[in-house]
Scaffold this motif. Structure first.
Motif, mmCIF file in Angstrom:
data_model
loop_
_atom_site.group_PDB
_atom_site.id
_atom_site.type_symbol
_atom_site.label_atom_id
_atom_site.label_comp_id
_atom_site.label_asym_id
_atom_site.label_seq_id
_atom_site.Cartn_x
_atom_site.Cartn_y
_atom_site.Cartn_z
ATOM 1 N N TYR A 14 3.587 -3.040 6.403
ATOM 2 C CA TYR A 14 3.715 -1.721 5.776
ATOM 3 C C TYR A 14 3.982 -0.591 6.761
ATOM 4 N N GLY A 15 3.736 -0.804 8.063
ATOM 5 C CA GLY A 15 3.848 0.281 9.033
ATOM 6 C C GLY A 15 5.211 0.957 9.029
ATOM 7 N N GLY A 16 6.266 0.186 9.021
ATOM 8 C CA GLY A 16 7.607 0.753 9.054
ATOM 9 C C GLY A 16 8.032 1.405 7.759
ATOM 10 N N LEU A 17 7.317 1.114 6.666
ATOM 11 C CA LEU A 17 7.709 1.668 5.373
ATOM 12 C C LEU A 17 7.412 3.155 5.248
ATOM 13 N N ILE A 18 6.485 3.650 6.060
ATOM 14 C CA ILE A 18 6.162 5.076 5.993
ATOM 15 C C ILE A 18 7.416 5.910 6.266
ATOM 16 N N ASP A 19 8.146 5.552 7.297
ATOM 17 C CA ASP A 19 9.376 6.292 7.620
ATOM 18 C C ASP A 19 10.460 6.070 6.574
ATOM 19 N N VAL A 20 10.469 4.883 5.958
ATOM 20 C CA VAL A 20 11.446 4.629 4.888
ATOM 21 C C VAL A 20 11.245 5.633 3.761
ATOM 22 N N PHE A 21 10.007 5.797 3.335
ATOM 23 C CA PHE A 21 9.739 6.715 2.224
ATOM 24 C C PHE A 21 9.910 8.178 2.624
ATOM 25 N N LYS A 22 9.736 8.482 3.905
ATOM 26 C CA LYS A 22 9.952 9.849 4.359
ATOM 27 C C LYS A 22 11.426 10.210 4.441
ATOM 28 N N ASN A 23 12.275 9.212 4.683
ATOM 29 C CA ASN A 23 13.679 9.498 4.977
ATOM 30 C C ASN A 23 14.677 9.059 3.914
ATOM 31 N N TYR A 24 14.225 8.302 2.907
ATOM 32 C CA TYR A 24 15.140 7.818 1.873
ATOM 33 C C TYR A 24 14.572 8.116 0.487
ATOM 34 N N LYS A 25 15.468 8.231 -0.465
ATOM 35 C CA LYS A 25 15.046 8.319 -1.864
ATOM 36 C C LYS A 25 14.829 6.902 -2.367
ATOM 37 N N VAL A 26 13.623 6.604 -2.780
ATOM 38 C CA VAL A 26 13.277 5.272 -3.265
ATOM 39 C C VAL A 26 12.908 5.375 -4.735
ATOM 40 N N ASP A 27 13.496 4.507 -5.562
ATOM 41 C CA ASP A 27 13.210 4.550 -6.999
ATOM 42 C C ASP A 27 11.883 3.878 -7.345
ATOM 43 N N THR A 28 11.642 2.680 -6.759
ATOM 44 C CA THR A 28 10.471 1.893 -7.157
ATOM 45 C C THR A 28 9.817 1.238 -5.950
ATOM 46 N N PHE A 29 8.497 1.311 -5.920
ATOM 47 C CA PHE A 29 7.686 0.633 -4.902
ATOM 48 C C PHE A 29 6.931 -0.497 -5.585
ATOM 49 N N ALA A 30 7.083 -1.723 -5.071
ATOM 50 C CA ALA A 30 6.416 -2.879 -5.658
ATOM 51 C C ALA A 30 5.560 -3.566 -4.604
ATOM 52 N N SER A 31 4.421 -4.100 -5.050
ATOM 53 C CA SER A 31 3.500 -4.763 -4.125
ATOM 54 C C SER A 31 2.691 -5.800 -4.886
ATOM 55 N N ASN A 32 1.796 -6.479 -4.170
ATOM 56 C CA ASN A 32 0.933 -7.465 -4.825
ATOM 57 C C ASN A 32 -0.322 -6.826 -5.422
ATOM 58 N N GLY A 33 -0.448 -5.518 -5.327
ATOM 59 C CA GLY A 33 -1.578 -4.816 -5.923
ATOM 60 C C GLY A 33 -2.807 -4.727 -5.046
ATOM 61 N N HIS A 34 -2.784 -5.407 -3.891
ATOM 62 C CA HIS A 34 -3.908 -5.329 -2.967
ATOM 63 C C HIS A 34 -3.763 -4.080 -2.101
ATOM 64 N N GLU A 35 -4.869 -3.617 -1.559
ATOM 65 C CA GLU A 35 -4.847 -2.393 -0.765
ATOM 66 C C GLU A 35 -5.496 -2.620 0.591
ATOM 67 N N SER A 36 -5.319 -1.647 1.456
ATOM 68 C CA SER A 36 -5.937 -1.658 2.775
ATOM 69 C C SER A 36 -6.696 -0.351 2.948
ATOM 70 N N GLY A 37 -7.810 -0.407 3.660
ATOM 71 C CA GLY A 37 -8.580 0.807 3.906
ATOM 72 C C GLY A 37 -8.114 1.584 5.112
ATOM 73 N N SER A 38 -7.057 1.129 5.770
ATOM 74 C CA SER A 38 -6.614 1.803 6.996
ATOM 75 C C SER A 38 -5.988 3.159 6.686
ATOM 76 N N LEU A 39 -6.070 4.056 7.646
ATOM 77 C CA LEU A 39 -5.501 5.390 7.471
ATOM 78 C C LEU A 39 -3.989 5.334 7.315
ATOM 79 N N ASP A 40 -3.337 4.450 8.075
ATOM 80 C CA ASP A 40 -1.877 4.329 7.972
ATOM 81 C C ASP A 40 -1.458 3.903 6.564
ATOM 82 N N TYR A 41 -2.219 3.003 5.986
ATOM 83 C CA TYR A 41 -1.889 2.549 4.633
ATOM 84 C C TYR A 41 -2.038 3.702 3.636
ATOM 85 N N GLN A 42 -3.054 4.521 3.830
ATOM 86 C CA GLN A 42 -3.242 5.668 2.943
ATOM 87 C C GLN A 42 -2.097 6.661 3.086
#
Length: 200
Positions: A14-42
């Motif tokens: 997920y680390g590289g996805l932060i810049d993806v969402f900051k720099n591109y228009k994304v229609d849909t984000f999909a995942s397995n529904g699990h989460e992380s407590g890390s600050l980067d994930y938030q």
């Protein structure tokens, strides 16, 4: 970007996805529904929520369609929550005309063996090898079922884990599968018109 899939919430995914969402228009984000407590994930989740982006939780049996592209979700299994977070990763089968590709996330041997029994995954053109070429990922049963023409190993150069492991490289060589590694080649781009595919 029509769709971004996070296979599972570990930082190397997920680390590289932060810049993806900051720099591109994304229609849909999909995942397995699990989460992380890390600050980067938030930070990532805040980018998704702040952008008003649709979010989808993926489970096996779902089919997503993007124009002529079909994505069959093969994992995670419904009502199964593995203790190993890698085994809950999103595995997807892409179909575009005659071209088929499978993206194996970081799932390990047991899930690989289970997926080998799925009749949808026969005669695949392209496989993204499990878990960066870890010896606990790609199983021989899966490889025999998939029969890929080309295998991509996404792996960091000089990583401390020793990926890709010699056992996996030897297994791919045993079946005469062409292997391309991002630590040696950088980005690997495959193009297809649904009839033929080519390496760029």
């Amino acid at each position: 970007i029509e769709l971004v899939i996070l296979s599972h919430p570990e930082k190397d995914h997920y680390g590289g996805l932060i810049d993806v969402f900051k720099n591109y228009k994304v229609d849909t984000f999909a995942s397995n529904g699990h989460e992380s407590g890390s600050l980067d994930y938030q930070v990532l989740i805040n980018e998704v929520g702040g952008g008003g982006i649709d979010s989808v939780t993926l489970i096996d049996g779902m089919v997503l369609r993007l124009g002529m592209i079909y994505l069959d979700i093969l994992n995670p299994e419904v009502n199964i929550d593995y203790k190993n977070p890698n085994d809950n990763g999103v595995v997807s089968l892409l179909g575009y005309g005659k071209f088929k590709a499978i993206f194996m996330a970081d799932v390990e041997n047991m899930v690989s063996d289970n997926l080998s029994e799925n009749t949808k995954i026969q005669h695949i053109d392209y496989i993204k090898v499990n878990h960066h070429g870890s010896k606990n990922g790609l199983s021989e049963k899966l490889l025999q079922a998939v029969e890929p023409s080309i295998a991509i190993i996404s792996v960091g150069a000089k990583n401390t884990y020793g990926h890709p492991h010699s056992e996996i490289l030897n297994l791919l060589e045993k079946y005469n599968i062409k292997v391309l590694r991002t630590d040696q080649l950088g980005d690997v781009e495959i193009e297809s018109d649904g009839k033929i595919w080519r390496l760029e």
